[in-house]
Design a protein around this motif. Structure first.
Motif, mmCIF file in Angstrom:
data_model
loop_
_atom_site.group_PDB
_atom_site.id
_atom_site.type_symbol
_atom_site.label_atom_id
_atom_site.label_comp_id
_atom_site.label_asym_id
_atom_site.label_seq_id
_atom_site.Cartn_x
_atom_site.Cartn_y
_atom_site.Cartn_z
ATOM 1 N N ILE A 51 0.855 -1.177 0.000
ATOM 2 C CA ILE A 51 0.000 0.000 0.000
ATOM 3 C C ILE A 51 0.903 1.244 0.000
ATOM 4 O O ILE A 51 2.019 1.205 0.508
ATOM 5 N N LEU A 52 0.419 2.322 -0.581
ATOM 6 C CA LEU A 52 1.191 3.567 -0.684
ATOM 7 C C LEU A 52 1.667 4.055 0.681
ATOM 8 O O LEU A 52 0.948 3.923 1.659
ATOM 9 N N ASN A 53 2.880 4.627 0.733
ATOM 10 C CA ASN A 53 3.313 5.285 1.977
ATOM 11 C C ASN A 53 2.629 6.641 2.062
ATOM 12 O O ASN A 53 3.062 7.622 1.474
ATOM 13 N N VAL A 54 1.512 6.701 2.823
ATOM 14 C CA VAL A 54 0.689 7.915 2.854
ATOM 15 C C VAL A 54 1.407 9.086 3.519
ATOM 16 O O VAL A 54 1.033 10.232 3.326
ATOM 17 N N GLU A 55 2.424 8.794 4.289
ATOM 18 C CA GLU A 55 3.173 9.870 4.948
ATOM 19 C C GLU A 55 3.837 10.766 3.901
ATOM 20 O O GLU A 55 3.969 11.961 4.070
ATOM 21 N N LYS A 56 4.273 10.124 2.787
ATOM 22 C CA LYS A 56 5.018 10.874 1.771
ATOM 23 C C LYS A 56 4.132 11.316 0.604
ATOM 24 O O LYS A 56 4.602 11.950 -0.312
ATOM 25 N N MET A 63 -5.396 9.182 -3.149
ATOM 26 C CA MET A 63 -6.727 8.768 -3.573
ATOM 27 C C MET A 63 -6.723 8.086 -4.949
ATOM 28 O O MET A 63 -7.696 7.460 -5.339
ATOM 29 N N SER A 64 -5.597 8.222 -5.686
ATOM 30 C CA SER A 64 -5.524 7.539 -6.984
ATOM 31 C C SER A 64 -5.035 6.099 -6.821
ATOM 32 O O SER A 64 -5.021 5.328 -7.769
ATOM 33 N N SER A 65 -4.625 5.727 -5.594
ATOM 34 C CA SER A 65 -4.173 4.353 -5.344
ATOM 35 C C SER A 65 -5.387 3.432 -5.202
ATOM 36 O O SER A 65 -6.255 3.658 -4.361
ATOM 37 N N GLU A 66 -5.424 2.403 -6.034
ATOM 38 C CA GLU A 66 -6.570 1.492 -6.023
ATOM 39 C C GLU A 66 -6.729 0.803 -4.662
ATOM 40 O O GLU A 66 -7.839 0.619 -4.169
ATOM 41 N N GLU A 67 -5.586 0.437 -4.041
ATOM 42 C CA GLU A 67 -5.651 -0.272 -2.755
ATOM 43 C C GLU A 67 -6.275 0.610 -1.669
ATOM 44 O O GLU A 67 -7.076 0.158 -0.864
ATOM 45 N N THR A 70 -10.017 1.017 -2.332
ATOM 46 C CA THR A 70 -10.699 -0.236 -1.961
ATOM 47 C C THR A 70 -10.914 -0.302 -0.451
ATOM 48 O O THR A 70 -11.997 -0.653 0.037
ATOM 49 N N LEU A 71 -9.858 0.052 0.289
ATOM 50 C CA LEU A 71 -9.895 0.013 1.752
ATOM 51 C C LEU A 71 -10.963 0.967 2.294
ATOM 52 O O LEU A 71 -11.779 0.602 3.156
ATOM 53 N N ILE A 72 -10.981 2.193 1.765
ATOM 54 C CA ILE A 72 -11.949 3.206 2.242
ATOM 55 C C ILE A 72 -13.379 2.755 1.936
ATOM 56 O O ILE A 72 -14.274 2.848 2.787
#
Length: 397
Positions: A51-56, A63-67, A70-72
């Motif tokens: 999953i994307l490192n949301v910190e960076k 929000m463009s990350s599919e994973e 999906t989670l949200i």
């Protein structure tokens, strides 16, 4: 609900207080979890890749990350100032279930960062958990045991050694039971920390030399008299030493290059990074406890006509092999290796499982730590790891 993601295997229960969702890494583990679950109240959401490192990441990139999307969608809360509403959460137990290895730990940390940043209430209300899948399955005759980690596995074998074996030291003292268990435990920790330091590029022979020369505290590596003695002993042991100096930004520790003349002739730099490492600190502590056994002659009762053993590594290997005798041992590389029934029994069954509740006692401090460890800036991260490394046995946020 039409907006639910296709990957989600939802549960029948509609009351969030009685529902739980497992966030599982990878499709193979997701398959086992879907088959093993109790579909009445357990939902499964497999996530692919890291999953994307949301910190960076900026919000729009995140929000463009599919994973992430999906989670949200699966949790139902929405996200962002206008959309987010914790009251719409579909499950009051959100359980992160990843492999018991380094990759699994990384994915777990990234997920924790996401929840911490975007849905802190999930943690504050006590809805976020971490599953504890076992690392080993051990069969002894008709008895089957699941063991959660390397430490617990070693303890299981140690208990068997302590019950069955007797070791004589220098033909004067006999060790069995708790005393033997303690000796073997120290040897395990001794070689574990040597292995960890070896992975950083230092030769095992050099590491053993360093802890056998009376260094019981890292401050001695700043002391000129002590270090001069070390350098001359290193030369006697067949090492070559060069580029000796005292580091300016390394808090007064000596730094030098070691050339290993045996074992393939590797060379490596030694500086404050080694001297302040948690591995060396643990090694010096355990070495102190093993000091009475340096140069000792060991015999294991009933082993090869009273064969004399002088090497610690040989003693450890023989005893561990005896401790494992008669056992069938399976080490799980990942959750996907467990069949559905095993995954249910060990990790998902509310009657038997262990869950860790994620708590943030001090949200401000945790906020700072996440920013340092997961953020962009390298220097504060290095400083944090350097100043905290010695206090941390195992960093598991």
């Amino acid at each position: 609900d039409l907006s639910l993601p296709g990957k989600l295997a939802d549960c029948q229960e509609r009351d969030p207080a009685r529902s739980e969702v497992f966030i599982v890494e990878g499709d193979s583990a997701g398959g086992s979890a879907k088959q093993g679950r109790d579909r009445r109240f357990q939902a499964i959401l497999p996530l692919r890749g890291k999953i994307l490192n949301v910190e960076k990441s900026r919000f729009d990139k995140m929000m463009s990350s599919e994973e992430i999307r999906t989670l949200i969608a699966a949790l139902g809360t929405g996200i962002g100032d206008k959309e987010y509403n914790i009251d719409r959460l579909r499950y009051q137990k959100v359980i992160i279930m990843t492999d018991a290895d380094v990759d699994g730990a990384h994915i777990r940390t990234l997920l924790l960062t996401f929840f911490f940043r975007q849905m802190p209430e999930l943690i504050e209300k006590g809805y976020l958990y971490i599953a504890q899948p076992p690392l080993y399955r051990v069969v002894d005759g008709k008895k089957e045991v699941y063991v959660k980690n390397e430490e617990a596995f070693n303890q299981f074998i140690l208990d068997r050694i302590a019950q069955k074996e007797t070791v004589s030291v220098d033909d004067t003292k006999e060790f069995s039971g708790k005393k033997l268990s303690s000796l073997v435990d120290n040897l395990i920790r001794y070689y574990e920390n040597i292995a960890r330091l070896s992975k950083k590029g230092y030769s095992a022979r050099f590491i053993e030399f360093l802890v056998s020369c009376g260094a019981h505290d890292r401050s001695v590596f700043k002391d000129r008299e002590f270090m001069d003695r070390i350098f001359s002993c290193l030369e006697e042991e067949g090492f070559k030493v060069g580029d000796i100096g005292v580091s300016e930004d390394g808090h007064g520790y000596y730094e030098f290059t070691v050339y290993e003349t045996r074992n393939g002739g590797q060379s490596f730099n030694v500086d404050w990074g080694m001297f302040t490492s948690p591995e060396l600190k643990r090694l010096m502590n355990v070495s102190r406890q093993l000091e009475p056994f340096r140069g000792a002659r060991f015999r294991i009762d009933g082993e090869g006509e009273g064969k004399v053993i002088t090497s610690w590594s040989e003693l450890l290997e023989l005893l561990m092999n005896k401790g494992k005798r008669g056992l069938t041992i399976q080490r799980y590389k990942g959750l996907g290796e467990m069949n559905p029934a095993q995954l249910w029994e060990t990790t998902m069954d509310p009657e038997k499982r262990t869950l860790l509740k994620v708590r943030i006692e001090d949200v401000v401090e945790a906020d700072e730590i996440f920013s340092i460890l997961m953020g962009d800036k390298v220097e504060p991260r290095r400083e944090f790891i350097h100043s905290n490394a010695l206090e941390v046995e195992e960093l598991d946020i």
